[in-house]
Write a protein that holds these residues in place. Structure first.
Motif, PDB file in Angstrom:
ATOM      1  N   TYR B  55     -35.391 -15.935 -74.878  1.00 55.76           N
ATOM      2  CA  TYR B  55     -34.220 -15.954 -73.981  1.00 55.76           C
ATOM      3  C   TYR B  55     -34.548 -16.196 -72.514  1.00 55.76           C
ATOM      4  O   TYR B  55     -33.635 -16.460 -71.732  1.00 55.76           O
ATOM      5  CB  TYR B  55     -33.423 -14.656 -74.142  1.00 55.76           C
ATOM      6  CG  TYR B  55     -32.925 -14.470 -75.552  1.00 55.76           C
ATOM      7  CD1 TYR B  55     -31.792 -15.149 -75.998  1.00 55.76           C
ATOM      8  CD2 TYR B  55     -33.611 -13.655 -76.454  1.00 55.76           C
ATOM      9  CE1 TYR B  55     -31.344 -15.003 -77.295  1.00 55.76           C
ATOM     10  CE2 TYR B  55     -33.165 -13.496 -77.759  1.00 55.76           C
ATOM     11  CZ  TYR B  55     -32.038 -14.182 -78.176  1.00 55.76           C
ATOM     12  OH  TYR B  55     -31.597 -14.046 -79.463  1.00 55.76           O
ATOM     13  N   GLY B  56     -35.815 -16.061 -72.119  1.00 55.49           N
ATOM     14  CA  GLY B  56     -36.146 -16.225 -70.697  1.00 55.49           C
ATOM     15  C   GLY B  56     -35.958 -14.903 -69.974  1.00 55.49           C
ATOM     16  O   GLY B  56     -36.485 -13.884 -70.383  1.00 55.49           O
ATOM     17  N   THR B  57     -35.144 -14.933 -68.910  1.00 57.12           N
ATOM     18  CA  THR B  57     -34.942 -13.732 -68.099  1.00 57.12           C
ATOM     19  C   THR B  57     -33.878 -12.814 -68.714  1.00 57.12           C
ATOM     20  O   THR B  57     -33.168 -13.194 -69.639  1.00 57.12           O
ATOM     21  CB  THR B  57     -34.450 -14.120 -66.696  1.00 57.12           C
ATOM     22  OG1 THR B  57     -33.169 -14.754 -66.852  1.00 57.12           O
ATOM     23  CG2 THR B  57     -35.404 -15.087 -66.016  1.00 57.12           C
ATOM     24  N   LYS B  58     -33.750 -11.629 -68.131  1.00 55.19           N
ATOM     25  CA  LYS B  58     -32.728 -10.679 -68.563  1.00 55.19           C
ATOM     26  C   LYS B  58     -31.335 -11.283 -68.366  1.00 55.19           C
ATOM     27  O   LYS B  58     -30.457 -11.111 -69.211  1.00 55.19           O
ATOM     28  CB  LYS B  58     -32.862  -9.366 -67.776  1.00 55.19           C
ATOM     29  CG  LYS B  58     -31.978  -8.249 -68.306  1.00 55.19           C
ATOM     30  CD  LYS B  58     -32.202  -6.943 -67.558  1.00 55.19           C
ATOM     31  CE  LYS B  58     -31.377  -6.890 -66.285  1.00 55.19           C
ATOM     32  NZ  LYS B  58     -31.433  -5.576 -65.622  1.00 55.19           N
ATOM     33  N   ARG B  59     -31.158 -11.994 -67.266  1.00 55.54           N
ATOM     34  CA  ARG B  59     -29.863 -12.639 -67.025  1.00 55.54           C
ATOM     35  C   ARG B  59     -29.529 -13.646 -68.112  1.00 55.54           C
ATOM     36  O   ARG B  59     -28.402 -13.713 -68.590  1.00 55.54           O
ATOM     37  CB  ARG B  59     -29.868 -13.379 -65.687  1.00 55.54           C
ATOM     38  CG  ARG B  59     -29.692 -12.448 -64.518  1.00 55.54           C
ATOM     39  CD  ARG B  59     -29.551 -13.236 -63.236  1.00 55.54           C
ATOM     40  NE  ARG B  59     -29.289 -12.315 -62.140  1.00 55.54           N
ATOM     41  CZ  ARG B  59     -29.110 -12.674 -60.879  1.00 55.54           C
ATOM     42  NH1 ARG B  59     -29.147 -13.958 -60.556  1.00 55.54           N
ATOM     43  NH2 ARG B  59     -28.863 -11.779 -59.954  1.00 55.54           N
ATOM     44  N   GLU B  60     -30.525 -14.451 -68.486  1.00 57.80           N
ATOM     45  CA  GLU B  60     -30.306 -15.461 -69.534  1.00 57.80           C
ATOM     46  C   GLU B  60     -30.001 -14.789 -70.868  1.00 57.80           C
ATOM     47  O   GLU B  60     -29.149 -15.251 -71.625  1.00 57.80           O
ATOM     48  CB  GLU B  60     -31.516 -16.393 -69.627  1.00 57.80           C
ATOM     49  CG  GLU B  60     -31.597 -17.345 -68.436  1.00 57.80           C
ATOM     50  CD  GLU B  60     -32.924 -18.094 -68.344  1.00 57.80           C
ATOM     51  OE1 GLU B  60     -32.888 -19.332 -68.164  1.00 57.80           O
ATOM     52  OE2 GLU B  60     -33.994 -17.447 -68.446  1.00 57.80           O
ATOM     53  N   LEU B  61     -30.698 -13.694 -71.131  1.00 52.18           N
ATOM     54  CA  LEU B  61     -30.424 -12.957 -72.367  1.00 52.18           C
ATOM     55  C   LEU B  61     -28.995 -12.428 -72.363  1.00 52.18           C
ATOM     56  O   LEU B  61     -28.291 -12.488 -73.381  1.00 52.18           O
ATOM     57  CB  LEU B  61     -31.422 -11.804 -72.530  1.00 52.18           C
ATOM     58  CG  LEU B  61     -31.263 -10.998 -73.833  1.00 52.18           C
ATOM     59  CD1 LEU B  61     -32.627 -10.619 -74.385  1.00 52.18           C
ATOM     60  CD2 LEU B  61     -30.430  -9.752 -73.623  1.00 52.18           C
ATOM     61  N   LEU B  62     -28.541 -11.945 -71.200  1.00 46.28           N
ATOM     62  CA  LEU B  62     -27.181 -11.405 -71.146  1.00 46.28           C
ATOM     63  C   LEU B  62     -26.123 -12.494 -71.302  1.00 46.28           C
ATOM     64  O   LEU B  62     -25.057 -12.245 -71.886  1.00 46.28           O
ATOM     65  CB  LEU B  62     -26.969 -10.599 -69.860  1.00 46.28           C
ATOM     66  CG  LEU B  62     -27.523  -9.171 -69.957  1.00 46.28           C
ATOM     67  CD1 LEU B  62     -27.447  -8.460 -68.607  1.00 46.28           C
ATOM     68  CD2 LEU B  62     -26.772  -8.355 -71.009  1.00 46.28           C
ATOM     69  N   VAL B  63     -26.416 -13.682 -70.814  1.00 41.75           N
ATOM     70  CA  VAL B  63     -25.481 -14.804 -71.028  1.00 41.75           C
ATOM     71  C   VAL B  63     -25.412 -15.118 -72.525  1.00 41.75           C
ATOM     72  O   VAL B  63     -24.327 -15.301 -73.084  1.00 41.75           O
ATOM     73  CB  VAL B  63     -25.896 -16.047 -70.212  1.00 41.75           C
ATOM     74  CG1 VAL B  63     -25.047 -17.252 -70.595  1.00 41.75           C
ATOM     75  CG2 VAL B  63     -25.761 -15.772 -68.717  1.00 41.75           C
ATOM     76  N   ALA B  64     -26.573 -15.132 -73.193  1.00 38.34           N
ATOM     77  CA  ALA B  64     -26.604 -15.342 -74.653  1.00 38.34           C
ATOM     78  C   ALA B  64     -25.826 -14.236 -75.356  1.00 38.34           C
ATOM     79  O   ALA B  64     -25.125 -14.476 -76.340  1.00 38.34           O
ATOM     80  CB  ALA B  64     -28.045 -15.380 -75.150  1.00 38.34           C
ATOM     81  N   ALA B 114     -17.731  -3.986 -67.712  1.00 39.34           N
ATOM     82  CA  ALA B 114     -17.110  -4.014 -66.379  1.00 39.34           C
ATOM     83  C   ALA B 114     -18.173  -4.206 -65.307  1.00 39.34           C
ATOM     84  O   ALA B 114     -17.967  -4.912 -64.321  1.00 39.34           O
ATOM     85  CB  ALA B 114     -16.323  -2.728 -66.133  1.00 39.34           C
ATOM     86  N   GLU B 115     -19.338  -3.584 -65.514  1.00 38.51           N
ATOM     87  CA  GLU B 115     -20.434  -3.719 -64.550  1.00 38.51           C
ATOM     88  C   GLU B 115     -20.955  -5.163 -64.528  1.00 38.51           C
ATOM     89  O   GLU B 115     -21.197  -5.731 -63.456  1.00 38.51           O
ATOM     90  CB  GLU B 115     -21.567  -2.747 -64.883  1.00 38.51           C
ATOM     91  CG  GLU B 115     -21.180  -1.297 -64.637  1.00 38.51           C
ATOM     92  CD  GLU B 115     -22.249  -0.313 -65.105  1.00 38.51           C
ATOM     93  OE1 GLU B 115     -22.846   0.355 -64.260  1.00 38.51           O
ATOM     94  OE2 GLU B 115     -22.481  -0.217 -66.336  1.00 38.51           O
ATOM     95  N   ILE B 116     -21.099  -5.762 -65.696  1.00 38.64           N
ATOM     96  CA  ILE B 116     -21.534  -7.163 -65.751  1.00 38.64           C
ATOM     97  C   ILE B 116     -20.483  -8.048 -65.069  1.00 38.64           C
ATOM     98  O   ILE B 116     -20.814  -8.954 -64.311  1.00 38.64           O
ATOM     99  CB  ILE B 116     -21.752  -7.625 -67.212  1.00 38.64           C
ATOM    100  CG1 ILE B 116     -22.883  -6.822 -67.870  1.00 38.64           C
ATOM    101  CG2 ILE B 116     -22.075  -9.125 -67.267  1.00 38.64           C
ATOM    102  CD1 ILE B 116     -23.073  -7.111 -69.362  1.00 38.64           C
ATOM    103  N   ARG B 117     -19.216  -7.754 -65.339  1.00 40.23           N
ATOM    104  CA  ARG B 117     -18.148  -8.580 -64.762  1.00 40.23           C
ATOM    105  C   ARG B 117     -18.120  -8.529 -63.239  1.00 40.23           C
ATOM    106  O   ARG B 117     -17.868  -9.531 -62.589  1.00 40.23           O
ATOM    107  CB  ARG B 117     -16.798  -8.165 -65.341  1.00 40.23           C
ATOM    108  CG  ARG B 117     -16.667  -8.554 -66.803  1.00 40.23           C
ATOM    109  CD  ARG B 117     -15.508  -7.870 -67.467  1.00 40.23           C
ATOM    110  NE  ARG B 117     -14.247  -8.534 -67.193  1.00 40.23           N
ATOM    111  CZ  ARG B 117     -13.062  -8.032 -67.525  1.00 40.23           C
ATOM    112  NH1 ARG B 117     -12.984  -6.851 -68.125  1.00 40.23           N
ATOM    113  NH2 ARG B 117     -11.952  -8.695 -67.273  1.00 40.23           N
ATOM    114  N   THR B 118     -18.380  -7.340 -62.653  1.00 39.28           N
ATOM    115  CA  THR B 118     -18.364  -7.287 -61.188  1.00 39.28           C
ATOM    116  C   THR B 118     -19.594  -7.972 -60.590  1.00 39.28           C
ATOM    117  O   THR B 118     -19.632  -8.229 -59.394  1.00 39.28           O
ATOM    118  CB  THR B 118     -18.247  -5.836 -60.639  1.00 39.28           C
ATOM    119  OG1 THR B 118     -19.318  -5.053 -61.162  1.00 39.28           O
ATOM    120  CG2 THR B 118     -16.916  -5.217 -61.019  1.00 39.28           C
ATOM    121  N   GLN B 119     -20.592  -8.272 -61.420  1.00 36.02           N
ATOM    122  CA  GLN B 119     -21.741  -9.062 -60.955  1.00 36.02           C
ATOM    123  C   GLN B 119     -21.432 -10.559 -60.987  1.00 36.02           C
ATOM    124  O   GLN B 119     -22.146 -11.358 -60.374  1.00 36.02           O
ATOM    125  CB  GLN B 119     -22.963  -8.810 -61.859  1.00 36.02           C
ATOM    126  CG  GLN B 119     -23.587  -7.457 -61.678  1.00 36.02           C
ATOM    127  CD  GLN B 119     -24.017  -7.234 -60.248  1.00 36.02           C
ATOM    128  OE1 GLN B 119     -24.786  -8.013 -59.704  1.00 36.02           O
ATOM    129  NE2 GLN B 119     -23.497  -6.198 -59.614  1.00 36.02           N
TER     130      GLN B 119
END
Lengths: 218, 218
Positions: B55-64, B114-119
């Protein structure tokens, strides 16, 4: 007006108002994560030490700010007392959608508020104040609906439940808009950008019109 | 199923599912701010390097992960194809309120989301994926309403606007609940805790019943 926060060392009304308005502008400009006492002091043209003296920590200042928002809301509701229930209801609903001449403040402040709200489960003082603010909004909406029912203008519905729907719908629409807002919006984002006004229109069709419907005509 | 993320190096379906479910559990357990690749790896019983490889970075994993949620949602909607429109609509609305046997997952995952959304306003990849997910939810709700109108079961309303109201109301109610949720709730907080079920009930009264009303009976 003064708050009853323990760290509030009798800040004069005028100074309080100046500092709270500066907090609002600083939140719009920098968001919650980048908000500092220095930035608020700069916005107010006051010293940082004055802020700490009157409010204590940044968290305590933000609780005072949330309380200031609540006072502001209650004042606006009071000003509509005496108006017809349907007029008061529409006024409150219209206050939760962007103004025609909004220059991005609805989005910027909406995002800052959403950021503070997601901190609430971790910060007891935020949670209490936010619960109080939101209960007040629901409560005032329910009061107006209750008045309308008593005056025979609205049909007989559950005022609290209806108020909860109205507030949740406009609050959800704002959140959906602010989290995806950007100047160069794509197709998918258009729906979110329009959500507050679409929801306001849908509430007129499904709720306000229904409240105004004559009993027995369903 | 595989995602089309650029950093996805052909992760096998089964491994993807395991890792995405581990991400879900790690988000529920630690929230967004405390989420680490190590914690997800621990939940999955896999190595951290495997996560980075696929997945790469944590951000990329979260998008997946957000894309995985979307697939999951689309699958559930597909499973209802062939059911009556009012049944499908109620099914989708019921999915947005806590289960009777919910043990806090609705709140914990709701808060993490909600936390991801405010990011999202600060992270382009989150914003795009969230806009896509939310457009899909509105779109499927609108499809069901459109089907109902075409089949003559629902009266003639604006399907997109009505869908926007339904989603915003249940989304707002969840946000209001999760930000003030705590075990020893006080009075003001009760209203927020009950908001999802109250909104669901109000939507039945004001929207679903209205859709099922015979034309011309207003």
């Amino acid at each position: 007006m003064t708050t009853d926060s323990t760290s509030d060392r009798s800040v004069p009304d005028e100074v309080h108002e100046t500092l709270m308005e500066a907090t609002y502008r600083a939140l719009c400009a920098h968001g919650y994560a980048e908000l500092t006492m220095q930035r608020i002091a700069d916005e107010a043209g006051k010293s940082k030490s004055l802020l700490h003296y009157h409010y204590g920590t940044k968290r305590e200042l933000l609780v005072a700010f949330l309380d200031f928002l609540l006072d502001h809301f209650e004042q606006r509701v009071e000003e509509t007392e005496g108006d017809a229930p349907e007029e008061r209801l529409r006024f409150l609903l219209d206050k939760m959608v962007p103004d025609e001449d909004d220059d991005g403040e609805y989005d910027r402040f909406g995002l800052a508020l959403a950021e503070i709200r997601t901190q609430a489960p971790y910060v007891e003082a935020y949670r209490k104040q936010i619960a109080q603010n939101e209960a007040a909004i629901r409560g005032r909406l329910a009061d107006v609906i209750r008045d309308g029912i008593e005056q025979g203008v609205f049909r007989d519905v559950d005022p609290d439940r209806t108020a909860t729907l109205l507030f949740a719908a406009l609050d959800g629409a704002r959140l959906q808009r602010v989290v995806v807002s950007e100047p160069d919006a794509e197709n998918e984002q258009t729906a979110a950008t329009e959500a507050p006004n679409e929801v306001r229109a849908a509430l007129e069709t499904f709720v306000v019109s229904d409240l105004l419907r004559e009993e027995g005509s369903q």
